[in-house]
Design a protein around this motif. Structure first.
Motif, PDB file in Angstrom:
ATOM      1  N   ARG A  84      21.366 -44.378  48.377  1.00 10.60           N
ATOM      2  CA  ARG A  84      22.371 -44.508  49.209  1.00 10.60           C
ATOM      3  C   ARG A  84      23.588 -45.260  49.727  1.00 10.60           C
ATOM      4  O   ARG A  84      24.643 -46.312  49.433  1.00 10.60           O
ATOM      5  N   LYS A  85      22.296 -46.554  50.560  1.00 10.34           N
ATOM      6  CA  LYS A  85      22.356 -47.560  50.692  1.00 10.34           C
ATOM      7  C   LYS A  85      22.994 -48.563  49.459  1.00 10.34           C
ATOM      8  O   LYS A  85      23.414 -49.730  49.721  1.00 10.34           O
ATOM      9  N   SER A  92      23.561 -48.360  45.988  1.00 10.49           N
ATOM     10  CA  SER A  92      23.844 -48.045  44.926  1.00 10.49           C
ATOM     11  C   SER A  92      25.482 -48.558  45.020  1.00 10.49           C
ATOM     12  O   SER A  92      26.556 -48.603  46.219  1.00 10.49           O
ATOM     13  N   PHE A 120      27.710 -41.676  39.425  1.00  8.28           N
ATOM     14  CA  PHE A 120      26.150 -41.737  41.067  1.00  8.28           C
ATOM     15  C   PHE A 120      25.674 -40.514  41.601  1.00  8.28           C
ATOM     16  O   PHE A 120      24.796 -39.946  41.968  1.00  8.28           O
ATOM     17  N   LEU A 157      22.142 -39.074  42.416  1.00  8.75           N
ATOM     18  CA  LEU A 157      21.302 -39.227  43.298  1.00  8.75           C
ATOM     19  C   LEU A 157      20.371 -37.681  43.233  1.00  8.75           C
ATOM     20  O   LEU A 157      19.277 -37.908  43.672  1.00  8.75           O
ATOM     21  N   THR A 170      16.307 -41.661  48.835  1.00  7.99           N
ATOM     22  CA  THR A 170      18.135 -41.172  48.589  1.00  7.99           C
ATOM     23  C   THR A 170      18.869 -41.419  49.681  1.00  7.99           C
ATOM     24  O   THR A 170      19.788 -42.421  49.023  1.00  7.99           O
ATOM     25  N   GLU A 230      29.979 -36.126  51.626  1.00  4.31           N
ATOM     26  CA  GLU A 230      28.821 -37.224  51.830  1.00  4.31           C
ATOM     27  C   GLU A 230      27.328 -36.320  51.830  1.00  4.31           C
ATOM     28  O   GLU A 230      27.652 -35.675  53.538  1.00  4.31           O
ATOM     29  N   GLU A 231      26.022 -36.224  51.315  1.00  8.62           N
ATOM     30  CA  GLU A 231      25.455 -35.719  52.130  1.00  8.62           C
ATOM     31  C   GLU A 231      25.089 -34.420  52.120  1.00  8.62           C
ATOM     32  O   GLU A 231      24.269 -33.284  53.010  1.00  8.62           O
ATOM     33  N   ALA A 287      27.711 -45.498  45.403  1.00  8.05           N
ATOM     34  CA  ALA A 287      27.681 -44.154  46.183  1.00  8.05           C
ATOM     35  C   ALA A 287      28.772 -44.031  46.860  1.00  8.05           C
ATOM     36  O   ALA A 287      30.125 -45.517  47.018  1.00  8.05           O
TER      37      ALA A 287
END
Length: 232
Positions: free
Chosen positions: A161-162, A164, A174, A178, A157, A137-138, A167
């Motif tokens: 992520r919060k 979706s 995703f 993203l 972004t 992630e990230e 995510a």
């Protein structure tokens, strides 16, 4: 060009007429059940003519493909100069070596987009992400910040992520949204994501400034696109 087109059309019509006439001469004896003396000669002439036409068409096609490839190689050299302006001293010899190799008869040279891809990889300028998504992630944001040498305010972004429901899912649903959100955040910094379409099922991109991105888009290459074209 117009006169040449008319001439080629006329020659095509003549060739069709000759082939049609010879075809009738070849088939007529078999249809009528008679085999006059000219039948064998007509058959041979028909086969030779078909072979000659095939050779001409194949030769013209190969010549056209070689011409288009040479034009593409030259175009991608100019694109590379735009993208890798900060590595100009290294890129030019690298691409010249590719041109020399591709010019050798029988040599199996990579495609122009693959040359740009390999040079970017050599200079650690690109990131490859599996079509299913990030392994960590990230990792995309971390890579971009490392490339830019500074932190980026990931407003769109972070919100994606919060909110979706996809995510973190590794199913390919995703990653495109993203990239869209990341590209939006980069626009605020006058940066863009430039994707290289190499035929792989992975996403390969370079982080570049907006001016360079726009200049590359002017070449209208289907192998160097923004996220908008990538999703299409």
């Amino acid at each position: 060009p117009r006169m040449r087109t008319l001439l080629l059309l006329l020659l095509g019509l003549i060739a069709m007429w000759v082939l049609g006439a010879l075809g009738i001469l070849v088939l007529l004896p078999y249809i009528e059940g008679t085999y006059p003396e000219y039948a064998n000669w007509a058959t041979l002439a028909f086969i030779i003519l078909i072979g000659a036409v095939t050779v001409v068409l194949v030769t013209r096609s190969e010549a056209r493909e070689a011409q288009e490839l040479a034009k593409k190689r030259s175009q991608y050299q100019e694109i590379g100069k735009v993208i890798f302006s900060d590595h100009a001293d290294d890129f030019q010899p690298y691409y010249d070596a590719y041109l020399r190799k591709s010019g050798k008869k029988g040599a199996k040279a990579p495609t122009p987009i693959r040359v740009l891809h390999d040079f970017a990889e050599k200079k650690e300028r690109l990131l490859i992400i599996d079509w299913r998504g990030e392994e960590n992630e990230e990792e995309v944001e971390e890579y971009i910040e490392a490339q830019l040498g500074k932190q980026v305010p990931w407003m769109h972004t972070t919100e994606l992520r919060k909110t979706s429901t996809n995510a973190g899912a590794w199913d390919g649903k995703f990653i495109a949204p993203l990239f869209t959100a990341i590209d939006q955040d980069l626009k605020a910094l006058n940066k863009r994501l430039l994707f290289l379409v190499t035929g792989s099922d992975s996403f390969t991109f370079i982080v570049t400034d907006a001016t360079t991105f726009d200049r590359v888009m002017e070449f209208q290459s289907e192998e160097l696109v923004g996220i908008e074209k990538l999703k299409a």
